[in-house]
Design a protein around this motif. Structure first.
Motif, short mmCIF file in Angstrom:
data_model
loop_
_atom_site.label_atom_id
_atom_site.label_comp_id
_atom_site.label_asym_id
_atom_site.label_seq_id
_atom_site.Cartn_x
_atom_site.Cartn_y
_atom_site.Cartn_z
N ARG A 1 101.38 -51.71 -28.36
CA ARG A 1 101.15 -52.18 -29.74
C ARG A 1 102.13 -51.44 -30.66
O ARG A 1 102.28 -50.22 -30.56
N GLU A 2 102.77 -52.19 -31.55
CA GLU A 2 103.71 -51.62 -32.51
C GLU A 2 103.30 -52.00 -33.92
O GLU A 2 102.82 -53.11 -34.16
N SER B 1 102.12 -55.95 -37.38
CA SER B 1 101.92 -55.36 -36.06
C SER B 1 101.99 -56.46 -35.00
O SER B 1 101.74 -57.64 -35.29
N ARG B 2 102.33 -56.07 -33.80
CA ARG B 2 102.29 -56.99 -32.66
C ARG B 2 101.89 -56.19 -31.43
O ARG B 2 102.00 -54.96 -31.40
N HIS B 3 101.42 -56.89 -30.40
CA HIS B 3 101.23 -56.23 -29.12
C HIS B 3 101.75 -57.14 -28.02
O HIS B 3 101.75 -58.37 -28.15
N LEU C 1 109.94 -45.52 -39.14
CA LEU C 1 110.09 -46.97 -39.32
C LEU C 1 109.11 -47.76 -38.46
O LEU C 1 108.94 -48.96 -38.68
N ALA C 2 108.48 -47.10 -37.51
CA ALA C 2 107.49 -47.78 -36.67
C ALA C 2 106.57 -46.75 -36.04
O ALA C 2 106.94 -45.58 -35.86
N TRP C 3 105.38 -47.20 -35.71
CA TRP C 3 104.40 -46.42 -34.95
C TRP C 3 104.03 -47.28 -33.75
O TRP C 3 103.97 -48.51 -33.85
N ALA C 4 103.80 -46.65 -32.61
CA ALA C 4 103.48 -47.43 -31.41
C ALA C 4 102.48 -46.68 -30.54
O ALA C 4 102.45 -45.45 -30.51
#
Length: 224
Positions: A193-194, A177-179, A116-119
Motif C-alpha cells: 500500500r502506498e 493511495s493505492r494498493h 513524498l510517499a509513505w508505504a
C-alpha cells in the motif's frame, strides 16, 4: 526464519508514539475506495488528471517515478519491520493470499529529504528474508536486483487520512493511495500500500481536472 527481520525493539513502560522506536503506524483510514473491478470499468478516474492516473493506476515503479520527477535519488527511511497477524480491519483483502507467518514493513520515501510517499507492505516471513536483505533499498530495486521478471497488479485506489500522515507530509488530507500485488512466476509475492504527498503536484500538476470539477472527488487542502 531468523529473528533479524521480525524482531521489534523493547518497549519502555510508557506506550511509544507510533513510528518511534520501531513501532508501526496504524494503517490509514480510507474515506473513499474503489476496487480493481471499478477501476477497470473506468468509473473512478472521472476527475483524476492524466499524470496522476499514470502514477496511481499504472504498473510502473513509484520509486523510479519519484526519482525521475525530482532528479534526486529516493531515500528509504525504515519505520518498522515486524511480525504481523495480517487480520486488521484496514488490511487489504489480498493479504489473505500470503502464507503465514507474516511480516509488515513500513517506510517513508524521501527525495532531497522531503517525504513524498509513505508505504507499507506485507510478506511471508521467509520471502521477506530472501528478498529484503538490505532494509534501506526500495522494494522494486531489491526485487529486480537479479533481473527477475515481476508482474504488478493494482487492486485498489483510495483517499485516506490519518493525523500522522498530515504531520509527516506537512499538509492536510485526504491523500491519494493505492494498493497492489507483486507476482513472480504466477505466485503472489507481496501486497503493498502506498500513500502519496500532495507535494507531487509541483511536478504532476493538480490531481483533479478543473473542467470536470462536478465529478471530482474531494481535493486535498494544504496547510501553511
Amino acid at each position: 526464519m531468523s529473528g533479524s527481520l521480525c524482531s521489534t525493539p523493547a518497549r519502555s513502560r510508557e506506550e511509544p508514539i507510533p513510528g518511534d522506536d520501531g513501532t508501526p503506524f496504524p494503517s490509514p483510514h480510507a474515506l473513499w475506495s474503489a476496487s480493481r473491478a471499478a477501476m477497470e470499468a473506468g468509473c473512478t478516474a472521472a476527475g483524476l488528471s492524466g499524470a496522476w492516473q499514470l502514477l496511481l493506476l499504472g504498473d510502473g515503479s513509484p520509486t523510479r517515478h519519484l526519482q525521475l520527477l525530482t532528479g534526486a535519488p529516493v531515500e528509504v527511511e525504515l519505520i518498522a519491520m515486524a511480525c504481523d497477524a495480517g487480520d486488521g480491519k484496514r488490511v487489504p483483502a489480498e493479504v489473505a493470499g500470503l502464507a503465514s507467518p507474516l511480516l509488515r514493513r513500513q517506510v517513508w520515501l524521501r527525495c532531497h529529504g522531503e517525504p513524498l510517499a509513505w508505504a507499507e507492505s506485507w510478506w511471508n516471513q521467509s520471502q521477506a528474508e530472501e528478498n529484503l536483505r538490505d532494509r534501506q533499498l526500495p522494494i522494486w530495486q531489491s526485487l529486480t536486483a537479479d533481473r527477475a521478471e515481476l508482474f504488478r497488479e493494482v487492486d485498489g485506489l483510495a483517499q485516506v487520512t490519518e493525523p500522522w500522515l498530515e504531520q509527516g507530509f506537512g499538509c492536510s488530507g485526504p491523500f491519494w493511495s493505492r494498493h497492489y500485488r507483486f507476482f513472480r512466476g504466477g505466485r503472489q509475492l507481496t501486497v503493498i500500500r502506498e500513500v502519496f504527498s500532495p507535494a507531487l503536484e509541483r511536478w504532476l500538476g493538480p490531481s483533479h481536472r478543473c473542467e470536470e470539477s462536478s465529478t471530482m472527488l474531494p481535493a486535498v487542502t494544504r496547510t501553511h
